[in-house]
Design a protein around this motif. Structure first.
Motif, short mmCIF file in Angstrom:
data_model
loop_
_atom_site.label_atom_id
_atom_site.label_comp_id
_atom_site.label_asym_id
_atom_site.label_seq_id
_atom_site.Cartn_x
_atom_site.Cartn_y
_atom_site.Cartn_z
N GLY A 160 0.76 -1.24 0.00
CA GLY A 160 0.00 0.00 0.00
C GLY A 160 0.79 1.29 0.00
O GLY A 160 0.23 2.38 0.16
N TYR A 161 2.11 1.20 -0.21
CA TYR A 161 2.95 2.40 -0.20
C TYR A 161 3.09 2.99 -1.61
O TYR A 161 3.13 2.25 -2.60
CB TYR A 161 4.34 2.09 0.34
CG TYR A 161 4.38 1.88 1.84
CD1 TYR A 161 4.67 2.93 2.70
CD2 TYR A 161 4.15 0.62 2.39
CE1 TYR A 161 4.71 2.74 4.07
CE2 TYR A 161 4.19 0.42 3.77
CZ TYR A 161 4.47 1.49 4.60
OH TYR A 161 4.51 1.30 5.95
N THR A 162 3.19 4.30 -1.67
CA THR A 162 3.61 5.00 -2.89
C THR A 162 5.12 5.18 -2.82
O THR A 162 5.63 5.67 -1.80
CB THR A 162 2.92 6.37 -3.01
OG1 THR A 162 1.50 6.17 -3.07
CG2 THR A 162 3.38 7.08 -4.27
N ALA A 177 9.14 5.64 0.63
CA ALA A 177 7.82 5.02 0.52
C ALA A 177 6.87 5.64 1.54
O ALA A 177 7.23 5.79 2.71
CB ALA A 177 7.92 3.52 0.75
N GLN A 178 5.66 6.00 1.09
CA GLN A 178 4.71 6.65 1.99
C GLN A 178 3.33 6.03 1.84
O GLN A 178 2.86 5.72 0.75
CB GLN A 178 4.62 8.15 1.69
CG GLN A 178 3.75 8.92 2.68
CD GLN A 178 3.95 10.42 2.58
OE1 GLN A 178 4.63 10.89 1.68
NE2 GLN A 178 3.39 11.15 3.52
N LYS A 179 2.68 5.85 3.00
CA LYS A 179 1.30 5.36 3.06
C LYS A 179 0.59 6.16 4.14
O LYS A 179 0.80 5.93 5.33
CB LYS A 179 1.26 3.86 3.36
CG LYS A 179 -0.16 3.31 3.44
CD LYS A 179 -0.16 1.78 3.52
CE LYS A 179 0.49 1.26 4.77
NZ LYS A 179 0.36 -0.23 4.90
N GLY A 180 -0.23 7.12 3.72
CA GLY A 180 -0.85 8.02 4.68
C GLY A 180 0.20 8.82 5.42
O GLY A 180 1.04 9.46 4.80
N LYS A 181 0.18 8.77 6.75
CA LYS A 181 1.18 9.49 7.54
C LYS A 181 2.43 8.66 7.80
O LYS A 181 3.39 9.16 8.39
CB LYS A 181 0.56 9.91 8.88
CG LYS A 181 -0.56 10.94 8.74
CD LYS A 181 -1.08 11.36 10.10
CE LYS A 181 -2.18 12.40 9.97
NZ LYS A 181 -2.70 12.84 11.30
N ASN A 182 2.42 7.41 7.39
CA ASN A 182 3.57 6.53 7.60
C ASN A 182 4.53 6.61 6.42
O ASN A 182 4.10 6.73 5.26
CB ASN A 182 3.11 5.08 7.77
CG ASN A 182 2.22 4.91 8.99
OD1 ASN A 182 2.47 5.50 10.03
ND2 ASN A 182 1.18 4.10 8.85
N PHE A 183 5.82 6.57 6.71
CA PHE A 183 6.80 6.58 5.63
C PHE A 183 7.98 5.67 5.98
O PHE A 183 8.25 5.39 7.15
CB PHE A 183 7.30 8.00 5.34
CG PHE A 183 8.10 8.61 6.45
CD1 PHE A 183 9.49 8.52 6.47
CD2 PHE A 183 7.47 9.30 7.49
CE1 PHE A 183 10.23 9.09 7.49
CE2 PHE A 183 8.20 9.86 8.52
CZ PHE A 183 9.58 9.76 8.53
N ALA A 212 14.56 9.26 10.88
CA ALA A 212 13.37 8.53 11.32
C ALA A 212 12.78 7.78 10.14
O ALA A 212 12.70 8.30 9.03
CB ALA A 212 12.35 9.50 11.90
N GLY A 213 12.41 6.55 10.36
CA GLY A 213 11.83 5.75 9.29
C GLY A 213 12.82 5.00 8.44
O GLY A 213 12.43 4.29 7.51
N TRP A 214 14.14 5.14 8.76
CA TRP A 214 15.16 4.42 7.97
C TRP A 214 15.01 2.92 8.21
O TRP A 214 14.85 2.46 9.33
CB TRP A 214 16.55 4.87 8.38
CG TRP A 214 17.68 4.38 7.51
CD1 TRP A 214 18.26 5.04 6.48
CD2 TRP A 214 18.40 3.13 7.65
NE1 TRP A 214 19.29 4.29 5.95
CE2 TRP A 214 19.39 3.11 6.64
CE3 TRP A 214 18.29 2.04 8.51
CZ2 TRP A 214 20.26 2.04 6.47
CZ3 TRP A 214 19.15 0.98 8.35
CH2 TRP A 214 20.12 0.98 7.33
N ARG A 215 15.06 2.15 7.11
CA ARG A 215 15.00 0.70 7.19
C ARG A 215 15.99 0.09 6.20
O ARG A 215 16.19 0.61 5.09
CB ARG A 215 13.60 0.17 6.85
CG ARG A 215 12.50 0.60 7.80
CD ARG A 215 12.66 -0.05 9.16
NE ARG A 215 11.55 0.29 10.04
CZ ARG A 215 11.50 1.36 10.80
NH1 ARG A 215 12.51 2.22 10.80
NH2 ARG A 215 10.46 1.60 11.57
N LEU A 216 16.60 -1.00 6.60
CA LEU A 216 17.46 -1.77 5.71
C LEU A 216 16.66 -2.93 5.15
O LEU A 216 16.05 -3.71 5.90
CB LEU A 216 18.67 -2.31 6.48
CG LEU A 216 19.55 -3.31 5.73
CD1 LEU A 216 20.28 -2.63 4.56
CD2 LEU A 216 20.54 -3.98 6.67
#
Length: 254
Positions: A160-162, A177-183, A212-216
């Protein structure tokens, strides 16, 4: 930007003063404009990417001005008496003042003498080609990287992410990647192996601490049957050992 096209690779202390507007501080300014960095790895062993700063209001103001200006400046690191080496052009990306960050990066310095930690990025992050054959040739690495990006992009869209490509922006991650307020700020690593093994630059690791929101995302068997593993910064530090793959060597100054 009124910077020289090519910065000299080795300079004396006097030459460095001329290049960075003089002064003795490690964040050099002239007329309140940030001109360069003059760092000692004995004080800041993770520099230029991570600078632990202290010294009161003036140094705090310089660090904050550096971040706010988004200036791109040369970073020189001291090799020995009267010799400084050019490490690249750097931009400030974040300042953190919390106890956890200061304790993590203070090295041998006393906490009470530290005002904050400044994080920087190399605007032209160098690449390392001397992988000893373990990561394939350049063509193979490119193919694996593209397959991994494709797999993670699809995974994020399926959830569901753009997704936006940030690979060429030198921002410490590959996909936004963003989905609503989540990124999610996705740093993607790929391998043809069934076991995760990858290279991580100092710039990428620094961003894992500050963004914030960094992922590997590690994609095993990237070109055959992709298997995606996802880690937060803390999970990455706990799951992997970090070993140097190469050293930059230069003639000793005698």
């Amino acid at each position: 930007m009124t910077q020289p096209i090519s910065w000299p690779p080795l300079v004396t202390t006097a030459e460095l003063a001329a290049l960075t507007a003089g002064g003795i501080d490690y964040i050099r300014t002239k007329d309140n404009i940030i001109k360069g960095l003059a760092l000692k790895l004995t004080i800041n062993p993770l520099g230029p990417e991570v600078i632990v700063f202290g010294g009161g209001k003036n140094m705090v103001a310089r660090a904050e001005r550096f971040l706010a200006s988004q200036a791109v400046v040369p970073a020189y690191v001291k090799l020995t008496t009267n010799r400084w080496k050019f490490y690249g052009l750097y931009r400030a990306t974040a300042i953190k003042r919390d106890k956890h960050t200061i304790t993590k990066y203070r090295a041998d310095r006393l906490v009470q003498n530290i005002d904050g930690v400044l994080f920087l990025e190399n605007v032209a992050e160098p690449t390392t080609d001397s992988f000893g054959g373990q990561y394939g040739d350049a063509k193979t690495r490119k193919a694996v990287e593209e397959a991994a990006i494709k797999a993670v992009w699809k995974y994020l869209e399926d959830n569901g992410y753009t997704v936006k490509d940030r690979q060429s922006d030198n921002c410490g991650y590959d996909l936004y990647a963003q989905k609503g307020k989540n990124f999610i700020l996705a740093e993607v690593k790929g391998t043809d192996s069934s076991q995760p093994r990858f290279l991580l630059s100092r710039n990428e690791r620094a961003h894992s601490e500050t963004d914030a929101g960094w992922r590997l995302f590690v994609v095993c068997k990237a070109r055959t049957s992709p298997e995606i593993m996802q880690y937060t910064a803390d999970e990455m530090e706990a799951a992997f050992s970090f070993s140097p793959k190469s050293w930059e060597c230069h003639p000793k100054i005698r």
